[in-house]
Design a protein around this motif. Structure first.
Motif, PDB file in Angstrom:
ATOM      1  N   ALA A 180       2.964   7.483  33.054  1.00 36.80           N
ATOM      2  CA  ALA A 180       1.812   7.929  33.842  1.00 36.80           C
ATOM      3  C   ALA A 180       1.500   6.954  34.966  1.00 36.80           C
ATOM      4  CB  ALA A 180       0.592   8.097  32.945  1.00 36.80           C
ATOM      5  N   VAL A 181       1.713   5.644  34.739  1.00 31.59           N
ATOM      6  CA  VAL A 181       1.448   4.666  35.799  1.00 31.59           C
ATOM      7  C   VAL A 181       2.309   4.979  37.013  1.00 31.59           C
ATOM      8  CG1 VAL A 181       1.777   2.268  36.443  1.00 31.59           C
ATOM      9  CG2 VAL A 181       0.634   2.821  34.320  1.00 31.59           C
ATOM     10  N   LYS A 182       3.612   5.218  36.770  1.00 27.65           N
ATOM     11  CA  LYS A 182       4.515   5.479  37.897  1.00 27.65           C
ATOM     12  C   LYS A 182       4.193   6.814  38.554  1.00 27.65           C
ATOM     13  CE  LYS A 182       7.693   2.570  35.571  1.00 27.65           C
ATOM     14  NZ  LYS A 182       8.597   2.484  34.445  1.00 27.65           N
ATOM     15  N   TYR A 183       3.986   7.835  37.722  1.00 31.58           N
ATOM     16  CA  TYR A 183       3.642   9.158  38.252  1.00 31.58           C
ATOM     17  C   TYR A 183       2.361   9.092  39.068  1.00 31.58           C
ATOM     18  CZ  TYR A 183       2.138  14.051  38.066  1.00 31.58           C
ATOM     19  OH  TYR A 183       1.711  15.306  38.385  1.00 31.58           O
ATOM     20  N   GLY A 184       1.355   8.422  38.508  1.00 31.99           N
ATOM     21  CA  GLY A 184       0.048   8.395  39.147  1.00 31.99           C
ATOM     22  C   GLY A 184       0.072   7.685  40.481  1.00 31.99           C
ATOM     23  N   VAL A 185       0.601   6.459  40.495  1.00 34.75           N
ATOM     24  CA  VAL A 185       0.562   5.673  41.727  1.00 34.75           C
ATOM     25  C   VAL A 185       1.377   6.362  42.819  1.00 34.75           C
ATOM     26  CG1 VAL A 185       1.163   3.482  42.765  1.00 34.75           C
ATOM     27  CG2 VAL A 185       0.144   3.529  40.508  1.00 34.75           C
ATOM     28  N   LEU A 186       2.593   6.815  42.491  1.00 35.30           N
ATOM     29  CA  LEU A 186       3.447   7.384  43.536  1.00 35.30           C
ATOM     30  C   LEU A 186       2.885   8.701  44.073  1.00 35.30           C
ATOM     31  CD1 LEU A 186       6.942   6.431  42.228  1.00 35.30           C
ATOM     32  CD2 LEU A 186       5.735   5.577  44.205  1.00 35.30           C
ATOM     33  N   ASN A 187       2.315   9.521  43.181  1.00 35.14           N
ATOM     34  CA  ASN A 187       1.758  10.775  43.671  1.00 35.14           C
ATOM     35  C   ASN A 187       0.533  10.544  44.531  1.00 35.14           C
ATOM     36  OD1 ASN A 187       2.871  13.522  42.906  1.00 35.14           O
ATOM     37  ND2 ASN A 187       3.252  12.304  41.087  1.00 35.14           N
ATOM     38  N   LEU A 188      -0.253   9.516  44.185  1.00 35.75           N
ATOM     39  CA  LEU A 188      -1.438   9.233  44.998  1.00 35.75           C
ATOM     40  C   LEU A 188      -1.017   8.764  46.390  1.00 35.75           C
ATOM     41  CD1 LEU A 188      -4.425   9.235  45.105  1.00 35.75           C
ATOM     42  CD2 LEU A 188      -4.460   6.930  44.242  1.00 35.75           C
ATOM     43  N   ILE A 189       0.016   7.928  46.448  1.00 36.15           N
ATOM     44  CA  ILE A 189       0.509   7.494  47.763  1.00 36.15           C
ATOM     45  C   ILE A 189       1.007   8.706  48.548  1.00 36.15           C
ATOM     46  CG2 ILE A 189       2.281   6.120  48.908  1.00 36.15           C
ATOM     47  CD1 ILE A 189       2.050   4.139  46.586  1.00 36.15           C
ATOM     48  N   GLY A 190       1.689   9.623  47.858  1.00 32.71           N
ATOM     49  CA  GLY A 190       2.182  10.836  48.532  1.00 32.71           C
ATOM     50  C   GLY A 190       1.058  11.647  49.135  1.00 32.71           C
ATOM     51  N   THR A 191      -0.036  11.854  48.377  1.00 36.83           N
ATOM     52  CA  THR A 191      -1.131  12.646  48.939  1.00 36.83           C
ATOM     53  C   THR A 191      -1.810  11.904  50.075  1.00 36.83           C
ATOM     54  OG1 THR A 191      -2.296  11.997  46.963  1.00 36.83           O
ATOM     55  CG2 THR A 191      -1.824  14.297  47.193  1.00 36.83           C
ATOM     56  N   ASN A 192      -1.792  10.571  50.048  1.00 37.09           N
ATOM     57  CA  ASN A 192      -2.375   9.835  51.170  1.00 37.09           C
ATOM     58  C   ASN A 192      -1.596  10.082  52.452  1.00 37.09           C
ATOM     59  OD1 ASN A 192      -4.823   8.411  50.788  1.00 37.09           O
ATOM     60  ND2 ASN A 192      -3.806   7.161  49.252  1.00 37.09           N
ATOM     61  N   PHE A 193      -0.257  10.167  52.334  1.00 36.74           N
ATOM     62  CA  PHE A 193       0.541  10.497  53.526  1.00 36.74           C
ATOM     63  C   PHE A 193       0.167  11.885  54.046  1.00 36.74           C
ATOM     64  CE2 PHE A 193       3.671   7.299  51.956  1.00 36.74           C
ATOM     65  CZ  PHE A 193       3.554   6.466  53.046  1.00 36.74           C
ATOM     66  N   PHE A 194      -0.035  12.803  53.112  1.00 36.54           N
ATOM     67  CA  PHE A 194      -0.448  14.154  53.461  1.00 36.54           C
ATOM     68  C   PHE A 194      -1.756  14.108  54.251  1.00 36.54           C
ATOM     69  CE2 PHE A 194      -1.581  18.477  51.281  1.00 36.54           C
ATOM     70  CZ  PHE A 194      -1.595  19.081  52.524  1.00 36.54           C
ATOM     71  N   LEU A 195      -2.686  13.278  53.766  1.00 36.04           N
ATOM     72  CA  LEU A 195      -3.990  13.192  54.411  1.00 36.04           C
ATOM     73  C   LEU A 195      -3.876  12.569  55.799  1.00 36.04           C
ATOM     74  CD1 LEU A 195      -6.926  13.811  53.949  1.00 36.04           C
ATOM     75  CD2 LEU A 195      -7.215  11.575  52.930  1.00 36.04           C
ATOM     76  N   ILE A 196      -3.011  11.548  55.954  1.00 37.24           N
ATOM     77  CA  ILE A 196      -2.811  10.944  57.283  1.00 37.24           C
ATOM     78  C   ILE A 196      -2.330  12.011  58.253  1.00 37.24           C
ATOM     79  CG2 ILE A 196      -1.473   9.262  58.598  1.00 37.24           C
ATOM     80  CD1 ILE A 196      -1.140   7.689  55.988  1.00 37.24           C
ATOM     81  N   ALA A 197      -1.315  12.788  57.817  1.00 39.60           N
ATOM     82  CA  ALA A 197      -0.759  13.810  58.701  1.00 39.60           C
ATOM     83  C   ALA A 197      -1.828  14.834  59.058  1.00 39.60           C
ATOM     84  CB  ALA A 197       0.425  14.496  58.027  1.00 39.60           C
ATOM     85  N   THR A 198      -2.656  15.216  58.071  1.00 39.06           N
ATOM     86  CA  THR A 198      -3.697  16.207  58.340  1.00 39.06           C
ATOM     87  C   THR A 198      -4.721  15.660  59.327  1.00 39.06           C
ATOM     88  OG1 THR A 198      -3.352  17.049  56.126  1.00 39.06           O
ATOM     89  CG2 THR A 198      -5.361  17.717  57.223  1.00 39.06           C
TER      90      THR A 198
END
Lengths: 530, 125
Positions: A180-198
């Protein structure tokens, strides 16, 4: 009030006609699951009621999505704007054939998971909130499929993400915490990239409505401007992370095998496909010029994803980890469709996504049954399952054929379309990679079948001599429960049906694809006939 | 004004990326928190920075008379702040529980889910 003398013309900014009753189907999937999730949460101590209530709400979800799909096929794209504010001011939910199809298939899978969970999740797991989390996960998944607003897409992504965190650590096992640590951190970083692009996209166009952005992008003289290229690259990175494409796929095999098997099944079926859906929606409908610009890169990523998944699957002896790599290989096929970008290839990608949602969920469920029958997920430690249940062995063989893309099951048709589209587009390497990856998948699945089913007993025993694994649960009581077999049966029946009668699904995916490649219906639905 | 904020955002991104490349989960999470703030400032700057002009419409008009502050990015940032704060809180607790159970907060040493010397699958039948 000082402004009482001013008469306000609401027709300028508001829809003055009441919303048609059928259009409420648009928001029904999110509302039903939100309500069901809250009710299940209130009943967290009544664990037997929770299963019934959860399955009941998931049945409602399937019915609502079926109604939505029928309505979309009859009326074309439907748009519902919150608070009756005309687009682009209000937050829009726009549903076309692609959204409705994905949402419908997703709800079937969630329903099957609810059934399977009734037998495989014990009362502790239910008290920790399996059903509330499953329903809230579906709120996020439905919302992501149905929304027509790009910032809302981000919000729905976060809703499904936080619910998936809850499901992932259900049980509080040491290995789960690690995953869960790996899943959580990496997915959160992914959504942050999404938010930057938006944020950047909002800065360029001043709007968040997908249809509005699509119109404004099409009106640009220079479609490949620097900022827009940055936005496209950031979106690609974000959705590739969500979809577990090479090289940002390592969170998936690290985490998908740790939770309860039914949780893995839902994740493998749904979550990566939401990323693929977003990729199709954003790159094919909103930023078609950027997709054309980046198609070589997407094709390269698709080839590497196909190979990573297939070779990774060959290198695993743990069944669930092997399936995790097969999820990745499937993502490569869908990316190949996006790379080519024609109506034909996108329809192949959509068909493949539907097939992959069903078959990956079914495979994880089947591996859960293998674990109950054989006492392990490790290929070295299981064997002789054919003698225990020939019918189950046949079902597993069907799933193996389907995931490898062999006829006559559901994986065959989308692969034919994708390979055809890749070769006719002049991307022979892409077509070859799809075929080669299918060949390696066949090897990996064949090996599972040989070791788990055909061989007489586990490794180290004389062939043909089934040896009881010490400490293995008999699984008799759980296996007798129809709640384990029924969902697997439903999903396998769908796989066989889509393989033998692909016309319906082909028409659906072609309509979905032409709806995003030439989104006139979508734009007209949002802005009216202008 | 914009220029200064843009450089600040760049600095925030640099710090966030540096921290996220660390092997300690706590540092990675601090990096994620800073990344979230950098993104919020980016959205805010993209919605045009206007000081001291609240988005008020005089009662006899439909639209504001002068360029006002843009309220929409404030709504977007508010949503993003709430979401990133809750995720940060969740991940912090998760990291702490992982530290309790696994005895380490270095990702390289967290090899339970993916064992280091994993054996290859059976070679022959």
């Amino acid at each position: 009030m000082a402004g009482s003398s001013v008469s306000v013309d609401y027709a300028l900014a508001m829809a003055t006609e009441p919303v048609a009753a059928g259009d409420f189907f648009v928001v029904a999937p999110s509302l039903i699951t939100l309500l069901g999730g809250s009710l299940c949460l209130m009943l967290r101590k009544h664990t037997d009621w929770q299963a019934r209530l959860g399955i009941g709400f998931l049945t409602l979800l399937v019915l609502a999505n079926a109604g939505l799909l029928i309505r979309v096929l009859d009326h074309g794209v439907i748009t519902m704007v919150m608070g009756s504010w005309l687009p682009p001011f209000g937050i829009a939910f726009s549903v076309d054939a692609l959204s409705a199809t994905m949402s419908f298939v997703g709800s079937i899978v969630a329903f099957c998971a609810g059934l399977y969970g009734a037998a495989s999740i014990d009362s502790t797991g239910r008290r920790y909130g399996f059903y509330p989390f499953l329903l809230l996960l579906m709120t996020g998944v439905s919302g992501a499929f149905l929304t027509g607003d790009i910032f809302n897409l981000y919000v729905w992504f976060e809703v499904l993400l936080i619910a998936s965190y809850g499901l992932l650590i259900l049980g509080n096992d040491r290995m789960q915490l690690d995953g869960a640590v790996k899943y959580g951190v990496l997915n959160l970083i992914g959504t942050n990239f999404f938010l930057i692009a938006t944020g950047l996209l909002y800065g360029i166009f001043g709007t968040l409505n997908m249809a509005d952005i699509a119109i404004k992008v099409a009106a640009l003289n220079e479609p490949a401007s620097g900022t827009l290229a940055t936005v496209a690259a950031l979106y690609f990175l974000a959705f590739a992370m969500k979809a577990a494409a090479f090289p940002v796929n390592f969170w998936l095999p690290a985490s998908y095998h740790t939770p309860n098997i039914v949780v893995s099944a839902v994740f493998a079926g749904l979550l990566t496909k939401v990323g693929v859906y977003a990729l199709i929606r954003v790159f094919v409908m909103i930023l078609p010029a950027s997709r054309g610009y980046m198609s070589d890169l997407i094709a390269l990523v698709a080839i590497l994803t196909l190979l990573t998944g297939a070779f990774g699957a060959l290198a695993q002896s743990e069944l669930r980890r092997m399936l995790g790599y097969l999820v990745i290989a499937g993502i490569g096929s869908m990316l190949a469709g996006v790379a080519v970008g024609s109506t034909l290839s996108i329809s192949g990608a959509i068909f493949y996504a539907v097939h992959s949602i069903i078959v990956m969920t079914a495979l994880y469920m089947a591996s859960g049954i293998i674990n109950l029958m054989g006492g392990s997920y490790d290929l070295r430690a299981i064997g002789g399952l054919y003698q225990k249940s020939a019918a189950f062995a046949a079902v597993f063989l069907v799933l193996g054929f389907a995931v490898s893309g062999l006829p006559p099951f559901s994986g065959f048709w989308p692969k034919v379309i994708l390979v055809d589209a890749a070769f006719s587009d002049g991307r022979s390497w892409l077509g070859a990679a799809i075929l080669f990856s299918g060949f390696l998948t066949t090897l990996a699945m064949g090996r599972v079948w040989i070791f788990a089913f055909w061989r007489g007993g586990p490794e180290g025993t004389a062939d043909g001599q089934a040896v009881a694994v010490p400490g293995a649960p008999d699984g008799g009581t759980a296996l007798a429960s129809s709640a384990l077999w029924l969902p697997l049966g439903i999903l396998t029946a769908l796989i066989v049906y889509f393989g033998l009668q692909p016309e319906w699904m082909l028409e659906l995916s072609t309509r979905g694809a032409s709806g995003v490649v030439e989104p006139f219906g979508y734009l007209r639905s949002v802005f009216g006939d202008q | 004004m914009e220029t200064i904020v843009v450089y600040l955002i760049g600095l925030f991104f640099a710090v966030a990326v540096y921290l996220m490349m660390s092997r300690q989960i706590v540092r990675m999470l601090l990096g994620v928190a800073i990344l979230g703030n950098a993104v919020n400032m980016l959205i805010f700057t993209n919605g045009r920075l206007t000081r001291e002009v609240p988005p008020l419409i005089p009662s006899h008009l439909y639209t504001p008379e002068v360029a006002t502050a843009n309220p929409l990015p404030q709504a977007l940032v508010l949503t993003a702040i709430v979401i990133s704060f809750s995720f940060f809180a969740f991940l912090l607790v998760l990291a702490f529980r992982a530290y309790q159970e696994l005895g380490t907060d270095e990702v390289d040493e967290m090899r339970l889910a993916e064992p280091e010397n994993d054996q290859s699958p059976p070679q022959g039948y």
